[in-house]
Design a protein around this motif. Structure first.
Motif: not given
Length: 436
Positions: A47-48, A68, A71-73, A85-88, A90
């Motif tokens: 999570e964030q 970034r 894929g992370c914010a 903010r984690p993201g998938p 890629h």
């Protein structure tokens, strides 16, 4: 995605000479090592997360840009509070590592968890920094890696979205960052990770302690109780609020100024429990002729009026070698710095660079297989080449406190970890002038 952090334009600089004891309280930026680890752990969490008081410098900007790209914010709009903010994860992605060891070593393991190909490259000097053992470990873990020569940049990591994990053996005698890189990502491996180091001693052990402490703070199960063996259980990392400590290694040249001038330098707001090697630095300062005290108001370093030459193994504090070498040329007796052969693979070959530049200043210097022998002599004005290395710039500034006419070919290289170095340094020296 923001544009990559540019290579700073070279900026020649005359190091100011102190004409009295410095007396300064310094508000220094956050720890590079902690900021880099917090960014990785935040990106791999569930999570964030927020990062308070992060280091704002080229190395950490490159790390944020790299995450970034995968894929992370990463929001860095607020200088004092970054949000991740984690993201998938890629690809395809292309990552500029600059000259940052943390970026070129931590992010390839993260890229192994991404789905797709990630290309890594950096500054020209980054292409000669060692990566081979980490490349070999990733391949042993089943991650395809294409590298230049025997494990150098540029390299391409092709991830499949997951890594099995399990046991892996590595020779991390060239850099503890090889082990930290694997440990930080290990909770995301399907079977966790067991790392065994085989080879000469791993340098910079305090950085490995920091890695383990921060992993535990994020909820990971880590066992580092057996020498040269680290085990990390698979599991979900927790998002959290990280508070970054001031950078102790970045503070080192300012602490050295207290020893050179017989003055006092204070670092207010130091936490009661630190992930950084405060005890080791305190002992080193004492051997060099000063005192370091940690109290409710922070850290205070006081010079004793004379720098004491030492025979010391710096393998655990190798980042401080240029600072100690600078103090050694101003000391009351010869010094021998040992256990630091691996710093030939840092931002530059620091053994050779220090031997060359300190000799040009008039010191007697011999480079050995694992360090330096330094004999103080009458020093003279000289232009010190910094080799795009922030620590070399720090060393020259320290010597300039006592030797008029020391010039640096470039002080802008300090932006790697402390963009405000020249301003803070001049302000500290001026504090001595103001009291005359």
């Amino acid at each position: 995605m923001s544009s990559p952090a540019p290579i700073p334009t070279a900026q020649p600089w005359a190091a100011p000479t102190a004409h009295g004891p410095v007396d300064a309280a310094l508000d220094l930026p956050g720890s590079k090592s902690m900021t880099a680890r917090a960014l990785i752990l935040s990106a791999l969490s569930g999570e964030q997360s927020t990062i308070a008081a992060p280091l704002l410098a080229r190395d950490t900007e490159l790390m944020a840009d790299g995450l970034r790209a995968l894929g992370c914010a990463v929001s860095t709009m607020d200088d004092q509070r970054w949000v991740v903010r984690p993201g998938p994860l890629h690809g395809p992605a292309k990552i500029d590592v600059g000259l940052a060891g943390t970026v070129m070593r931590f992010l390839p393991v993260v890229a192994g968890l991404a789905d797709g190909a990630t290309v890594f490259d950096g500054d020209p000097a980054a292409r000669v920094r060692p990566l081979g053992p980490l490349v070999a470990a990733l391949r042993d873990l089943g991650v395809p890696v294409e590298a230049h020569g025997v494990g150098r940049l540029p390299l391409t990591v092709t991830g499949a979205g997951r890594i099995d994990g399990g046991p892996v053996t590595i020779d991390a005698s060239a850099s503890s960052q090889f082990i930290s890189a694997l440990l930080l990502a290990a909770p995301r491996f399907d079977n966790g990770l067991v790392i065994r180091h085989e080879g000469p001693p791993v340098p910079s052990a305090p950085h490995l302690r920091m890695t383990a402490e921060m992993l535990r703070a994020a909820g990971a199960g880590v066992d580092d109780s057996v020498p040269d063996l680290w085990a990390v259980e698979p599991g979900r990392l927790s998002g959290r609020s990280w508070v970054i400590e001031p950078d102790l290694s970045g503070a080192a040249p300012f602490l050295a100024a207290a020893l050179v001038t017989g003055g006092v330098v204070r670092l207010p707001g130091w936490p009661p429990h630190s992930a950084q090697p405060v005890t080791e630095v305190r002992d080193l300062i004492a051997r060099l002729g000063g005192t370091l005290v940690v109290g409710p108001d922070g850290i205070t370093v006081t010079g004793g009026g004379t720098v004491t030459g030492i025979d010391v193994d710096l393998s655990g504090l190798s980042e401080l070698t240029p600072m100690v070498a600078a103090l050694a040329v101003l000391a009351d007796r010869p010094s021998q710095l040992r256990g630091i052969g691996h710093i030939r693979g840092h931002e530059t070959d620091r053994i050779s660079a220090l031997a060359r530049e300190l000799t040009a200043l008039g010191a007697g210097v011999d480079a050995t297989d694992d360090g330096l022998v330094i004999r103080p002599r009458r020093l003279r004005a000289s232009t010190v080449h910094t080799y795009d290395d922030h620590r070399m710039a720090h060393a020259a500034a320290i010597i300039g406190l006592a030797v008029p006419g020391v010039r640096l070919t470039d002080v802008a290289c300090t932006a790697k970890t402390m963009p405000q170095f020249a301003t803070l340094w001049s302000g500290m020296v001026n504090s001595a002038e103001d009291r005359r």
